[in-house]
Enzyme design. Structure first.
Site, PDB file in Angstrom:
ATOM      1  N   THR A 167      -1.564 -10.901 -36.771  1.00  0.00           N
ATOM      2  CA  THR A 167      -2.347 -11.649 -35.789  1.00  0.00           C
ATOM      3  C   THR A 167      -2.075 -11.107 -34.394  1.00  0.00           C
ATOM      4  O   THR A 167      -0.927 -10.803 -34.053  1.00  0.00           O
ATOM      5  CB  THR A 167      -2.004 -13.149 -35.836  1.00  0.00           C
ATOM      6  OG1 THR A 167      -2.412 -13.684 -37.100  1.00  0.00           O
ATOM      7  CG2 THR A 167      -2.727 -13.925 -34.737  1.00  0.00           C
ATOM      8  N   PHE A 186      -1.986 -11.826 -30.436  1.00  0.00           N
ATOM      9  CA  PHE A 186      -1.829 -12.896 -29.459  1.00  0.00           C
ATOM     10  C   PHE A 186      -2.019 -12.299 -28.067  1.00  0.00           C
ATOM     11  O   PHE A 186      -1.622 -11.159 -27.812  1.00  0.00           O
ATOM     12  CB  PHE A 186      -0.437 -13.524 -29.553  1.00  0.00           C
ATOM     13  CG  PHE A 186      -0.197 -14.300 -30.820  1.00  0.00           C
ATOM     14  CD1 PHE A 186      -0.310 -15.685 -30.844  1.00  0.00           C
ATOM     15  CD2 PHE A 186       0.162 -13.649 -31.990  1.00  0.00           C
ATOM     16  CE1 PHE A 186      -0.086 -16.404 -32.008  1.00  0.00           C
ATOM     17  CE2 PHE A 186       0.385 -14.359 -33.158  1.00  0.00           C
ATOM     18  CZ  PHE A 186       0.263 -15.742 -33.169  1.00  0.00           C
TER      19      PHE A 186
END
Length: 377
Positions: A278, A280
């Protein structure tokens, strides 16, 4: 004619075109000087469209193809004129006045994250900052508001997953608040199925987690016929399961969150893809550019004309810049209009790159420079 002869003929035509194109660019310089002296904007959309329509009409069945070539020539001419005129003064001043740093720091101020202790956002914040003080908020928009109200200097939010794709809520909030993106990191995500110590695997029916996590683990959930229940955050789901009296529920969360709330890990690595990652980003009200900044984020809109988006994207290619992301999000006006979010590899300290951004900021009705930052892998 043989292929080699045909190619030689094309080469001869190209040799005739090159000096004409160079002459056109020289005249564009004179046009730029004329416009500077009289305060005339570089872009004259009406004149360009008239020329392109005329070209298409003259070229018959090849009209659209030749029109595309002329469009690129016009874009190159305008880029040259913008460079001479030195447009985009507001953006140039913003970049010039930005805070410069060797390493992103919150200067002892809190970092806002969504969720509770053990959230992946907290883990990302610790990767991005040295010993950060993390404050948690229930919703993504609460994180933006915390930064907006000065309760935190920076906010850390997830924007994209390698399995489940974009976090659309995050991009919609970026569009709404137009905060700067001043940092980013990639975080490997390993999801675990967790439950209270006395919960049996075979008794589980409902599994709570953030929609992104449920999507990233949907093969596992389907295999065991578990029902995924949307929750605000993976760690918050773990907290809910730990505090619930139900015996038939579990959470998908990190090992750290399971430990934080006293849950038992029933199975590790339940995500669909082993290398599940992921992205960020760090949001800020002030523009901060670190010395290693190599990615640029932008928001822009393209006119409702055939090929307009193609032409905007062509400007990046013309400058030698690589787009790594292009995300379209609807403008909330009921007209099916769209904003585009783009990530581009580049540095605003590069003269050609800054010239392009300034040109687009002058030409496009909607254009926002979100920042130039470094992404930690």
């Amino acid at each position: 004619m043989e292929l080699n002869e045909l190619r030689q003929e094309i080469d001869r035509i190209d040799e005739q075109l090159i000096p004409l194109l160079l002459k056109r660019m020289d005249i564009s310089k004179a046009v730029a000087q004329y416009k500077v002296e009289r305060g005339i904007p570089v872009l004259d959309a009406k004149r360009e469209q008239e020329i392109l329509d005329s070209v298409a009409a003259k070229c018959g069945e090849q009209g659209e193809a030749v029109k595309t070539i002329f469009s690129a020539t016009m874009d190159a001419s305008r880029a040259l004129q913008h460079k001479i005129i030195g447009g985009g003064s507001e953006l140039r001043q913003l970049v010039e006045n930005a805070e410069r740093t060797a390493k992103l720091s919150s200067n002892g101020l809190p970092i806002a994250c969504q969720g509770v202790d053990g959230a992946y956002s907290e883990k990302a914040a610790k990767k991005l900052f040295d010993n950060p003080e993390v404050v948690f908020f229930k919703q993504f928009e609460n994180v933006f508001e915390a930064v907006n109200q000065g309760k935190a200097r920076f906010g850390v939010i997830p924007v994209e997953n390698s399995t489940a794709g974009s976090v659309h809520e995050a991009y919609d909030l970026i569009m709404k608040y137009r905060f700067f993106v001043v940092g980013a990191c990639e975080l490997k995500i390993e999801h675990c199925l967790c439950a209270k110590p006395d919960t049996k695997y075979e008794s589980i029916e409902n599994v709570y987690s953030h929609p992104q996590a449920l999507s990233q683990c949907n093969v596992f959930l389907k295999h065991f016929d578990f029902t995924g229940i949307n929750f605000s955050n993976t760690a918050a789901a773990a907290k809910y399961v730990a505090e619930s009296k139900k015996k038939n529920i579990a959470a998908i969360c990190s090992a750290e969150a399971a430990k934080q709330f006293g849950l038992k890990i029933l199975k590790k690595g339940i995500q669909n893809v082993t290398n599940n990652t992921t992205r960020f980003i760090v949001i800020s009200k002030e523009l901060v550019i670190d010395d290693n900044a190599d990615k640029i984020s932008l928001i822009f809109s393209a006119p409702h004309r055939t090929g307009s988006l193609y032409r905007v994207l062509g400007r990046f290619s013309m400058t030698g810049l690589n787009l790594t992301k292009l995300e379209s999000r609807p403008v909330a006006n009921g007209k099916f209009d769209y904003f585009f979010y783009a990530d581009v590899l580049g540095r605003v300290t590069d003269e050609k790159t800054l010239d392009l951004l300034c040109a687009l900021s002058d030409e496009l009705y909607e254009f926002t420079f979100l920042g130039n930052f470094h992404e930690i892998k």
